[in-house]
Scaffold this motif. Structure first.
Motif, short mmCIF file in Angstrom:
data_model
loop_
_atom_site.label_atom_id
_atom_site.label_comp_id
_atom_site.label_asym_id
_atom_site.label_seq_id
_atom_site.Cartn_x
_atom_site.Cartn_y
_atom_site.Cartn_z
N GLU A 198 49.51 -13.59 -1.62
CA GLU A 198 50.53 -14.46 -1.01
C GLU A 198 51.89 -14.27 -1.70
O GLU A 198 52.93 -14.21 -1.03
N SER A 199 51.88 -14.15 -3.02
CA SER A 199 53.13 -13.96 -3.76
C SER A 199 53.80 -12.63 -3.42
O SER A 199 55.03 -12.51 -3.47
N LYS A 234 53.90 -11.27 -0.54
CA LYS A 234 54.49 -11.37 0.80
C LYS A 234 54.25 -10.10 1.62
O LYS A 234 55.15 -9.57 2.26
N SER A 288 52.91 -8.08 4.73
CA SER A 288 52.88 -8.41 6.15
C SER A 288 52.02 -7.40 6.92
O SER A 288 51.85 -6.26 6.48
N ASP A 346 52.45 -3.32 7.01
CA ASP A 346 52.97 -2.77 5.75
C ASP A 346 52.10 -1.61 5.26
O ASP A 346 50.90 -1.53 5.56
N HIS A 388 55.99 -14.20 -12.07
CA HIS A 388 55.02 -15.24 -11.79
C HIS A 388 54.21 -15.54 -13.06
O HIS A 388 53.78 -14.62 -13.75
#
Length: 207
Positions: free
Chosen positions: A41-42, A44, A46, A49, A189
């Motif tokens: 999720e971090s 991102k 799609s 990709d 993160h």
């Protein structure tokens, strides 16, 4: 430690070399501390990709990425260990992931296609790379213009470090080396208990 050693030997004898290595990469209860869904999720990522899993090992993240990129995307699973690339190819067929392309890379070159990857991801791989500033400088040729490099790397200590040696890198060293290679830090993160998780983009040249 004696119990762990006996378990490793038992796994090796019963499962074969590739399965033993896969266990060595993943350890115990990895999902509980790796938080793979939150990592993805971090990032991102799609549908559509093109993602590179550099140092893919047993494919812990490879097939999770493949689920996300969908039929129009692709995952390059790169490793320098022929046992693991053979294992990954078999797993890709077994799981029906035609979108996963397995590459037997070289220590100094992942042998990726130029200008294709949206993101190059590595987990517990950074410390294995020699001449990192030069390596990552050359790796920019494999990224799309807006491409990113994500580094998940073990912090000092932990059972892997105690068992196998210095399999970790300080976050400050990662950032310094990546900046020297021509990247900018865009995300840091801090939710992984055992690892750093930093993301970089290519520095834009000033006209």
């Amino acid at each position: 430690m004696k119990t762990l050693f006996l378990i490793l030997i038992f796994t090796f004898l019963c499962s074969g070399c590739a399965s033993f290595k896969k266990f060595g990469y993943e350890g115990f209860n990895r999902d509980k501390w790796q938080h793979p869904d939150k990592v993805i999720e971090s990032l991102k990522i799609s549908p559509g990709d093109y993602v590179t899993d550099l140092g893919a090992g047993g494919g812990y993240f490879t097939f999770k990425f493949a689920d996300v990129v969908g039929d129009n995307g692709k995952v390059f699973a790169v490793d320098v260990d022929e046992d693991m690339t053979e294992f990954l190819r078999a797993e890709a067929v077994k799981q029906g992931f035609a979108k996963v392309e397995v590459i037997l890379g070289e220590f100094g070159d992942p042998l990726l296609p130029d200008s294709v990857s949206n993101i190059i991801f590595m987990c517990n791989t950074y410390h294995h790379i020699q001449g990192r500033v030069d390596y990552f400088s050359r790796l920019k040729a494999d990224l799309q213009s807006e491409g990113r490099v994500a580094v998940v790397e073990l912090r000092p200590g932990g059972w892997i470090g105690r068992l196998f040696g210095s399999h970790w890198t300080k976050k400050e060293a990662i950032i310094s080396e990546m900046e020297a290679a021509g990247y900018s830090l865009i995300a840091d993160h801090d939710y992984l208990p055992k690892q750093h998780f930093v993301v970089f983009s290519m520095m834009r040249e000033i006209p």
